[in-house]
Design an enzyme around this catalytic site. Structure first.
Site, PDB file in Angstrom:
ATOM      1  N   VAL A 142       0.864  -1.180   0.000  1.00 49.08           N
ATOM      2  CA  VAL A 142       0.000   0.000   0.000  1.00 49.08           C
ATOM      3  C   VAL A 142       0.900   1.229   0.000  1.00 49.08           C
ATOM      4  CG1 VAL A 142      -1.879   1.177   1.195  1.00 49.08           C
ATOM      5  CG2 VAL A 142      -1.650  -1.303   1.396  1.00 49.08           C
ATOM      6  N   CYS A 143       0.676   2.171  -0.917  1.00 52.01           N
ATOM      7  CA  CYS A 143       1.673   3.222  -1.122  1.00 52.01           C
ATOM      8  C   CYS A 143       1.060   4.544  -1.552  1.00 52.01           C
ATOM      9  CB  CYS A 143       2.670   2.808  -2.208  1.00 52.01           C
ATOM     10  SG  CYS A 143       3.342   1.157  -2.017  1.00 52.01           S
ATOM     11  N   THR A 144       1.903   5.585  -1.567  1.00 53.25           N
ATOM     12  CA  THR A 144       1.592   6.864  -2.196  1.00 53.25           C
ATOM     13  C   THR A 144       2.738   7.224  -3.122  1.00 53.25           C
ATOM     14  OG1 THR A 144       0.331   7.645  -0.272  1.00 53.25           O
ATOM     15  CG2 THR A 144       1.108   9.306  -1.829  1.00 53.25           C
ATOM     16  N   ARG A 159       7.895   8.839  -3.451  1.00 51.10           N
ATOM     17  CA  ARG A 159       6.941   7.842  -2.959  1.00 51.10           C
ATOM     18  C   ARG A 159       7.183   7.496  -1.498  1.00 51.10           C
ATOM     19  NH1 ARG A 159       5.383   3.137  -3.537  1.00 51.10           N
ATOM     20  NH2 ARG A 159       6.355   1.859  -5.112  1.00 51.10           N
ATOM     21  N   ARG A 333      -5.678   8.964   1.848  1.00 46.10           N
ATOM     22  CA  ARG A 333      -4.374   9.636   1.792  1.00 46.10           C
ATOM     23  C   ARG A 333      -4.292  10.575   0.595  1.00 46.10           C
ATOM     24  NH1 ARG A 333      -1.691   5.121   0.345  1.00 46.10           N
ATOM     25  NH2 ARG A 333      -3.605   3.919   0.537  1.00 46.10           N
TER      26      ARG A 333
END
Length: 395
Positions: A142-144, A159, A333
């Site tokens: 799970v990331c941005t 990131r 987010r």
């Protein structure tokens, strides 16, 4: 007490009570500033650099690194085994992993099987368990990720890598156990051939695929998980059962980083290759306008969302939801990150301000293992270990 407060915030937001929808998840804060160069309680230290020589035999490439990281790698493996034994208390699942998965190593595309063998031997860990370690990232990341263009046309790619959701909560330290265990495994890797850099990556020791990387002067690339009922676990099971038409997601990204010679070639490969798990590929190039988010199902490309400065879209930002759909209220987010990007403004984009955005809760959360910053034109990659002390949202 923190759990009950979190539950109240989520309930109020989902019900639309008290105007709190903008504040979900709880502990959302105003855009941070002054966080770079990294320091303070959210900074856990720099990420060490290693070199992987692509001229070496695949079996040998990772062994020096793994000898340094043998203990933390085996700590992660032991935790994964505990989780498996919790799901199936008889212990038969790990017995099956140790018996079945080694026989599938030869089915992996070259050179990944040989590299995983080398990792297992250097770590003195059963081969099946190292393969299981590599499989985990197909279904649990799970990331941005964000690519932004400043007012001069220079591109920046940054990131947060978030990992460990639902993989064991450490009550004493108020954190995800697997996230804690992974931080010592975070490494920067310089992949060289003929003594020249081919590409760079921020990764986990023992993991031979790529989630974050840069081909200096050419393109940058990150991968985020895409939630779908037709998910990565289905693709992995199909692969184990003999349907091997799809590419491992992280093997594809590594192959693209190693072999693609342009932004356009990378975009074509990432959008057209059949993969085992749905994903978002966030790609940045080396000239104005070259950035996009590629939304993938396992078998097709659903959308390519392009950066377009003429339409005032000077950045593209992806978490884990299709950009044309709202995120889950309890995992928003996206909007806090966009708010901070918009407040920063195009003329002020830099490593400093991108790090500020990724340091703002809930973009920074209990799952965040590292923050990576990349400038393709400068050939520069920086990565930092992260933490999110309380009060902080779990994801």
């Amino acid at each position: 007490m923190a759990v009950s407060v979190c539950a109240v915030y989520i309930l109020l937001a989902v019900c639309g009570i008290g105007g709190l929808a903008q504040d979900v998840p709880p502990y959302t804060e105003d855009c941070r500033s002054g966080t770079y160069p990294p320091s303070g309680p959210t900074y856990k230290g720099p990420v060490p650099w290693y070199t992987v020589n692509l001229d070496q035999a695949p079996y040998e490439r990772w062994q020096s690194m793994i000898k340094d990281k043998k203990e933390p790698l085996n700590d992660v493996i032991q935790h994964i085994k505990k989780l498996a034994n919790f799901v199936i208390p008889s212990g038969k699942l790990i017995v099956l992993v140790d018996a079945l998965l080694p026989g599938l190593i030869g089915k992996l595309p070259y050179p990944f099987g040989e590299e995983i063998k080398g990792v297992a031997d250097a770590a003195e860990t059963p081969l099946g368990e190292i393969l299981l370690f590599n499989i985990f990232y197909e279904v649990f990341t799970v990331c941005t990720s964000v690519v932004a263009e400043d007012s001069s046309g220079k591109l920046y790619h940054a990131r947060n890598l978030d990992f460990g959701l639902f993989l064991g909560w450490d009550v004493k330290n108020s954190s995800w156990m697997i996230t804690e265990l992974l931080r010592p495994l975070v490494v920067n890797v310089n992949f060289v051939r003929n003594n020249k850099t081919v590409f760079m990556s921020t990764s986990f020791a023992g993991y031979v695929g790529m989630l974050t990387g840069m081909k200096p002067g050419i393109f940058t690339l990150t991968m985020n998980e895409r939630f779908s009922l037709d998910g990565g676990y289905i693709g992995v099971i199909e692969w184990i059962l003999g349907d091997r038409d799809g590419s491992w997601m992280s093997f594809l990204t590594r192959s693209v980083l190693e072999n693609a010679t342009s932004y356009d070639e990378a975009k074509a490969l990432l959008s057209k290759t059949q993969i085992l798990a749905p994903a978002y590929f966030i790609l940045g190039g080396n000239k104005s306008g070259d950035a996009c988010v590629i939304t993938r199902s396992r078998k097709s490309c659903l959308d390519i969302w392009e950066l377009d400065t003429k339409d005032d879209r000077w950045y593209v930002l992806e978490t884990n939801y299709d950009h044309w759909k709202p995120p889950l209220p309890i995992d928003n987010r996206r909007d806090p990150a966009k708010k901070c990007m918009n407040r920063t403004g195009q003329k002020n984009i830099s490593f400093t301000t991108m790090y500020d955005v990724l340091s703002t809760k809930p973009v920074l959360n209990k799952l965040t293992t590292y923050t990576a910053l990349m400038s393709v034109s400068d050939g520069k990659l920086e990565a930092y270990l992260r933490d999110c002390p309380d009060p902080c949202v779990p994801w």
